[in-house]
Motif scaffolding. Structure first.
Motif, short mmCIF file in Angstrom:
data_model
loop_
_atom_site.label_atom_id
_atom_site.label_comp_id
_atom_site.label_asym_id
_atom_site.label_seq_id
_atom_site.Cartn_x
_atom_site.Cartn_y
_atom_site.Cartn_z
N ALA A 238 -2.54 -2.73 -78.08
CA ALA A 238 -2.22 -3.70 -79.14
C ALA A 238 -2.06 -3.02 -80.50
O ALA A 238 -1.17 -3.39 -81.28
N LEU A 239 -2.88 -2.00 -80.79
CA LEU A 239 -2.79 -1.32 -82.08
C LEU A 239 -1.47 -0.58 -82.22
O LEU A 239 -0.81 -0.63 -83.27
N VAL A 240 -1.06 0.11 -81.15
CA VAL A 240 0.20 0.84 -81.18
C VAL A 240 1.36 -0.13 -81.39
O VAL A 240 2.25 0.10 -82.23
N TRP A 241 1.37 -1.24 -80.66
CA TRP A 241 2.46 -2.20 -80.80
C TRP A 241 2.42 -2.88 -82.16
O TRP A 241 3.46 -3.25 -82.71
N GLY A 242 1.22 -3.04 -82.73
CA GLY A 242 1.14 -3.59 -84.08
C GLY A 242 1.79 -2.66 -85.09
O GLY A 242 2.49 -3.12 -86.00
N VAL A 243 1.58 -1.35 -84.94
CA VAL A 243 2.21 -0.38 -85.83
C VAL A 243 3.72 -0.39 -85.64
O VAL A 243 4.49 -0.32 -86.61
N VAL A 244 4.19 -0.46 -84.38
CA VAL A 244 5.63 -0.52 -84.12
C VAL A 244 6.23 -1.77 -84.76
O VAL A 244 7.32 -1.72 -85.36
N MET A 245 5.53 -2.91 -84.67
CA MET A 245 6.03 -4.13 -85.30
C MET A 245 6.05 -4.00 -86.82
O MET A 245 6.93 -4.55 -87.49
N THR A 246 5.08 -3.27 -87.37
CA THR A 246 5.10 -3.01 -88.82
C THR A 246 6.34 -2.25 -89.21
O THR A 246 7.01 -2.58 -90.21
N ILE A 247 6.69 -1.23 -88.45
CA ILE A 247 7.89 -0.43 -88.74
C ILE A 247 9.14 -1.29 -88.62
O ILE A 247 10.01 -1.29 -89.50
N LEU A 248 9.24 -2.05 -87.53
CA LEU A 248 10.44 -2.86 -87.32
C LEU A 248 10.54 -4.01 -88.31
O LEU A 248 11.64 -4.47 -88.60
#
Length: 356
Positions: A238-248
């Motif tokens: 979840a943390l990794v995908w949260g960071v990816v969503m932040t970038i996108l």
């Protein structure tokens, strides 16, 4: 024969060479320099209020402002990065062991497609979903592996990170304390008419402040909500995908929906209806609406650039400068537009009046 023109040309050549050499020396710590400038611009209003309340004690005001920046922005960001390193290592290990497989997830989605829908896709030439989705899965796995590798590299380069971090704090203190004098020196040194120099520097400050305070804050909030939603629904990494969503989320038109959308579809396709409906509602009515609510408050309408310029400059900035491209890309685009505005104003015979 020595003439004034020759001396001036030689001096300009020497000035250019020294400037390039100085930038080359600072290049290993370009990120620290960039973020110290961005944070100084963002927290200068706080510093000025403190100077007024502390009756002109600039050193103390700069130190207190630096402490505020540490507590509000820097330390939470460092904690997130450290947590991301551990989570990225975990995700990378799961992908290598096959516990996390995009191909398996997509295959489950294909198996859930009704027969009539498959027949319709066959008629329009899109029936070979397995081959198409296998390529998508390979691309997603490669992207995730790349993210994990970058995050692990951050953790391995601890000494370099600490040096850059210390340099950023050191520069931030002096930029807060001496920022007004430095800005005046740069304005006087620029070989431009005073109105044009003022316009370009004011534009630079406005865009940096708007990018950090607006675009990045909005993206962080969207990524945080998306990551918490993934964590609550039991999504791995979840943390990794949260960071990816932040970038996108920095990209207009697409944003975080590129991540939470497919996950919501996966939940619905595999029978996890309440998880899919919950994630869809959060994505549509919370994550997607944050941009429309927060961005106009944090970023004035007069600082907005067209969405296609923001998209291209952000993607280009990320490709060239990595994480620092969040700020560098849009700032370069804004300065490009401002410089051409000045040129157009000058060519139109309005060089004696400030551009608007």
């Amino acid at each position: 024969m020595r003439t004034p023109q020759l001396e001036r040309g030689a001096f300009l050549l020497l000035l250019t060479a020294i400037t390039v050499a100085f930038c080359w020396v600072l290049l290993p710590f370009a990120g620290a320099v960039m973020w110290s400038v961005a944070l100084a611009i963002l927290f200068t209003p706080v510093y000025r209020r403190l100077v007024h309340r502390m009756k002109g004690r600039r050193n103390l005001a700069a130190l207190v402002t630096l402490t505020v920046a540490l507590v509000i922005v820097i330390l939470p960001l460092v904690a997130i990065v450290m947590s991301l390193v551990g989570e990225a290592a975990n995700v990378s290990q799961r992908m290598r062991s096959g516990d996390m497989s995009f191909t398996r997830y997509l295959q489950q989605m294909i198996n859930a497609i009704p027969r009539w829908a498959m027949d319709l896709l066959d008629r329009i030439g899109l029936g070979d979903l397995e081959a198409m989705l296998d390529k998508v899965a390979q691309g997603a796995a490669a992207a995730s592996q790349q993210i994990a590798t970058r995050a692990l590299a951050v953790g391995q380069n601890t000494f370099e990170f600490l040096v850059s971090f210390g340099l950023m704090l050191y520069m931030l203190f002096f930029l807060l304390r001496d920022g007004r004098q430095l800005s005046a020196t740069i304005r006087d040194a620029l070989p431009l008419a005073r109105p044009h120099a003022n316009f370009l520097l004011d534009k630079f400050i406005t865009v940096v402040r708007a990018t950090v305070k607006g675009n990045i804050v909005v993206a962080v909030v969207q990524g945080l909500i998306g990551g918490l939603a993934f964590w609550g629904l039991g999504v791995q990494g979840a943390l990794v995908w949260g960071v990816v969503m932040t970038i996108l989320s920095l990209l207009p038109a697409v944003g975080a929906a590129l991540i939470w959308g497919p996950v919501a579809v996966y939940f619905l396709a595999t029978g996890s209806v309440w998880q899919g409906v919950t994630l869809t509602l959060i994505g549509v009515f919370v994550i997607s609406l944050i941009d429309n609510v927060l961005r106009p408050v944090l970023v004035g309408k007069d600082t907005q650039m067209p969405d296609y310029i923001v998209l291209m400059s952000t993607v280009g900035g990320l490709a060239l400068f990595g994480i620092n491209g969040f700020v560098i890309g849009p700032v370069i685009a804004a300065m490009f537009m401002a410089a051409w505005h000045v040129f157009a104003a000058t060519e139109a015979g309005r060089s004696d009046t400030p551009p608007v």
